[in-house]
Write an enzyme that holds these catalytic residues in place. Sequence first.
Site, PDB file in Angstrom:
ATOM      1  N   SER A 137       1.071  -0.706   0.133  1.00 48.70           N
ATOM      2  CA  SER A 137      -0.370  -0.018  -0.635  1.00 48.70           C
ATOM      3  C   SER A 137       0.782   1.073  -0.081  1.00 48.70           C
ATOM      4  O   SER A 137       2.265   0.541  -0.032  1.00 48.70           O
ATOM      5  CB  SER A 137      -0.775   0.054   1.588  1.00 48.70           C
ATOM      6  N   TYR A 151      -1.718  -1.203  10.406  1.00 44.83           N
ATOM      7  CA  TYR A 151      -1.835  -1.299   9.273  1.00 44.83           C
ATOM      8  C   TYR A 151      -1.071  -0.258   8.963  1.00 44.83           C
ATOM      9  O   TYR A 151      -0.200  -1.294   7.892  1.00 44.83           O
ATOM     10  CB  TYR A 151      -3.258  -0.101   8.246  1.00 44.83           C
TER      11      TYR A 151
END
Length: 260
Positions: A137, A151
């Site tokens: 990401s 995350y």
Amino acid sequence: MKNSYAVVTGASSGIGAEFARCLAKEGYPLILTARRRDRLEELESELKAQGTECHIITADLSQKEECYRLMEELSGRTIGVFINNAGFGDCGVFLETDVDKELDMIDVNVKAVHLLTKLVLRKMEKQDGGYLLNVASSAGLFPSGPYMATYYATKSYVASLTRAVATELKEIGSNVYIGALCPGPVDTEFNSVANVEFALPGITPEYCAAYAIKQMKRRKVIIVPTLTMKMATVGGRIIPLAASARITGHQQKKKLTKNS
Ligand code: NAP
């Protein structure tokens, strides 16, 4: 490589399902995996109707044994492409977020990706070729992500591991490719799982997967689909770490709509 399969983890929705559709268009027979069998079967029917060979393997990749079982089921086949895509996020104040969800996230986003990367690369080395794409990401390219701390940390792990292993493979002259896809917001089911709303508009999963495959075939190691995120991630690394954390935290805080 002739008769080689493309394997997609997390193929039951979002970016993974679009990877499956794109790789089918490229002519690969597919092996799709995730936990939700009904969703995989729907996609399997769609792709088979278009003439693509398609197999599904349900697996909960938070379990180490399930990762080994998946690889065992792939053992007789040549793997041309492996998309390590399964993953999820969570958002909130670290002191308050659910630790079991975070440990599960570390199992899927870090441990499963690590284990599958190792096992798939060993297999691809023996085959003398193949493409392994880890879905990280843009979160993994920032120094830290307050209010989405776990995350961001999991995705930093994936980006760092991928870059390091890509360097090692290059130094031994390997024909095997490894890269990391690092998108910003993509419109999928990610938000409802992560309990967030994006601070920035998302791109479509169709665009994200198609762009990623094009760049993967060009052997680009870190793939960031949009100019905005390219600039943001470069900016996030060149300013002082504390300032970067504050700015990223400010953006993440805007997402705390449901659980604040
Ligand atoms: P999504 O629609 O929620 O898809 C997530 C996929 O991961 C689903 O197919 C899910 O399948 C699978 N998965 C989750 N936990 C699993 C487990 N324990 N075992 C096996 N499969 C599991 O979200 P998405 O946006 O497409 O996410 C795909 C990847 O892109 C993730 O790694 C995510 O971190 C990354 N990403 C997303 C965005 C975004 O903005 N959407 C941005 C950057 C990176 P089942 O539930 O059926 O198991």
